[in-house]
Design a protein around this motif. Structure first.
Motif, PDB file in Angstrom:
ATOM      1  N   ILE A 127       0.978  -1.131   0.234  1.00  0.00           N
ATOM      2  CA  ILE A 127       0.002   0.089  -0.062  1.00  0.00           C
ATOM      3  C   ILE A 127       0.891   1.198  -0.125  1.00  0.00           C
ATOM      4  N   ALA A 128       1.981   1.315   0.818  1.00  0.00           N
ATOM      5  CA  ALA A 128       2.762   2.615   0.895  1.00  0.00           C
ATOM      6  C   ALA A 128       3.533   2.555  -0.277  1.00  0.00           C
ATOM      7  N   ALA A 129       3.899   1.751  -0.945  1.00  0.00           N
ATOM      8  CA  ALA A 129       4.725   1.897  -2.385  1.00  0.00           C
ATOM      9  C   ALA A 129       3.670   2.357  -3.332  1.00  0.00           C
ATOM     10  N   HIS A 130       2.251   1.784  -3.394  1.00  0.00           N
ATOM     11  CA  HIS A 130       1.723   2.688  -4.330  1.00  0.00           C
ATOM     12  C   HIS A 130       0.918   3.882  -3.988  1.00  0.00           C
ATOM     13  N   LEU A 131       1.118   4.282  -2.833  1.00  0.00           N
ATOM     14  CA  LEU A 131       0.956   5.537  -2.252  1.00  0.00           C
ATOM     15  C   LEU A 131       1.748   6.487  -3.012  1.00  0.00           C
ATOM     16  N   LEU A 132       3.155   6.049  -2.726  1.00  0.00           N
ATOM     17  CA  LEU A 132       4.340   6.698  -3.257  1.00  0.00           C
ATOM     18  C   LEU A 132       4.166   6.761  -4.826  1.00  0.00           C
ATOM     19  N   MET A 133       3.858   5.754  -5.470  1.00  0.00           N
ATOM     20  CA  MET A 133       3.616   5.948  -6.941  1.00  0.00           C
ATOM     21  C   MET A 133       2.741   6.990  -7.463  1.00  0.00           C
ATOM     22  N   LEU A 134       1.459   6.977  -6.620  1.00  0.00           N
ATOM     23  CA  LEU A 134       0.660   7.782  -7.064  1.00  0.00           C
ATOM     24  C   LEU A 134       0.951   9.336  -6.585  1.00  0.00           C
ATOM     25  N   GLY A 135       1.882   9.582  -5.522  1.00  0.00           N
ATOM     26  CA  GLY A 135       2.370  10.781  -5.370  1.00  0.00           C
ATOM     27  C   GLY A 135       3.268  11.323  -6.364  1.00  0.00           C
ATOM     28  N   VAL A 136       4.065  10.413  -6.966  1.00  0.00           N
ATOM     29  CA  VAL A 136       5.003  10.666  -8.041  1.00  0.00           C
ATOM     30  C   VAL A 136       4.139  11.078  -9.292  1.00  0.00           C
ATOM     31  N   VAL A 137       3.257  10.336  -9.669  1.00  0.00           N
ATOM     32  CA  VAL A 137       2.370  10.566 -10.762  1.00  0.00           C
ATOM     33  C   VAL A 137       1.762  12.003 -10.840  1.00  0.00           C
ATOM     34  N   VAL A 138       1.124  12.413  -9.360  1.00  0.00           N
ATOM     35  CA  VAL A 138       0.484  13.541  -9.174  1.00  0.00           C
ATOM     36  C   VAL A 138       1.530  14.789  -9.451  1.00  0.00           C
ATOM     37  N   LEU A 139       2.836  14.536  -8.801  1.00  0.00           N
ATOM     38  CA  LEU A 139       3.682  15.625  -8.507  1.00  0.00           C
ATOM     39  C   LEU A 139       4.068  15.893 -10.300  1.00  0.00           C
TER      40      LEU A 139
END
Length: 258
Positions: free
Chosen positions: A239-251
């Motif tokens: 979950i943490a890894a995908h939230l990290l991916m989500l953050g990178v995509v948004v940024l």
């Protein structure tokens, strides 16, 4: 992420009944490989054949909606699609590496070298690339490409990401009994993958993230000793890894718009 140009159709141009029938066909075609091939017949060849059969079905469904096959699912081969696929694939692989490192540091995973040679590692990678690509694309068509095509107005709001995540969870019909933590893990996966198509308007972004994570997971299981010591905590790392991916995509998306 570069927005890919796509063919659009006004919502009223596609009859709702046709959309519903297309979704039913896609959903059944996606569920058959595991349900019939693995769970009922216990046959890997049947599973593989049915999974491959999904793609002509998806192409025909796209034609039924008035598009040139896979263009219906935002998979047009526009300039930049290869770079988008490669970048998101690399991001997901990096996120998996972070997850393994974090999990190892926290004592959730026991990671050690398997002692495989370079040739064996290369062969494992070459085998895993198509093995993980095909089901990833199929599921992205059902849970993200179709949703954006059927509800283009929803696709103009971030609510699309939440809706596609919920559909992604619902699509895992064989995982319902695995408990709320597993469903939460799938929802987090859907957030990252849904954000990929939302910001890029190209399914290739979602495919790259989804494929990269699946590939990295299968590849790491094949070439390193990767034991899950704390099963109840393992999903939290994912979950943490995908939230990290989500953050990178948004940024990245916001930086490109600035």
């Amino acid at each position: 992420m570069n927005a890919a140009k796509t063919v659009t159709v006004p919502p009223a141009a596609i009859p709702p009944l046709r959309l519903a029938l297309v979704f039913a066909v896609l959903f059944i075609a996606y569920q058959l490989p595991e349900g019939l091939g693995l769970r009922l017949l216990h046959s890997a060849p049947v599973n593989a054949a049915l999974m491959l059969a999904f793609f002509p079905v998806a192409w025909l469904c796209g034609r039924a909606l008035g598009f040139r096959g896979f263009d219906a699912w935002y998979m047009g081969l526009r300039p930049g699609w290869v770079g988008l696929l490669a970048a998101t694939f690399a991001l997901a692989c990096a996120a998996k590496a972070v997850a393994l490192g974090l999990g190892s540091g926290l004592g959730i995973y026991r990671v050690a070298s398997s002692g495989l040679g370079a040739e064996q590692v290369l062969m494992a990678a070459l085998m895993m690339l198509p093995y993980t690509f095909i089901p990833s694309v199929a599921e992205d068509i059902v849970t993200r490409g179709f949703l954006l095509r059927a509800f283009p107005r929803l696709g103009q709001r971030w609510l699309f990401v939440l809706a596609s995540s919920a559909l992604y969870v619902a699509n895992h019909i064989y995982r319902y009994a695995d408990g709320p933590l597993e469903l939460a893990r799938l929802f987090a996966f859907g957030l990252a993958y849904g954000a990929g198509i939302y910001y890029s308007r190209s399914l290739w972004a979602a495919i790259g993230l989804h494929w990269g994570w699946n590939f990295a997971g299968q590849f790491s299981d094949s070439v390193i000793s990767n034991d899950l010591i704390a099963p109840t905590q393992g999903p939290l790392v994912s979950i943490a890894a995908h939230l990290l991916m989500l953050g990178v995509v948004v940024l990245v998306a916001r930086a490109r718009r600035a």
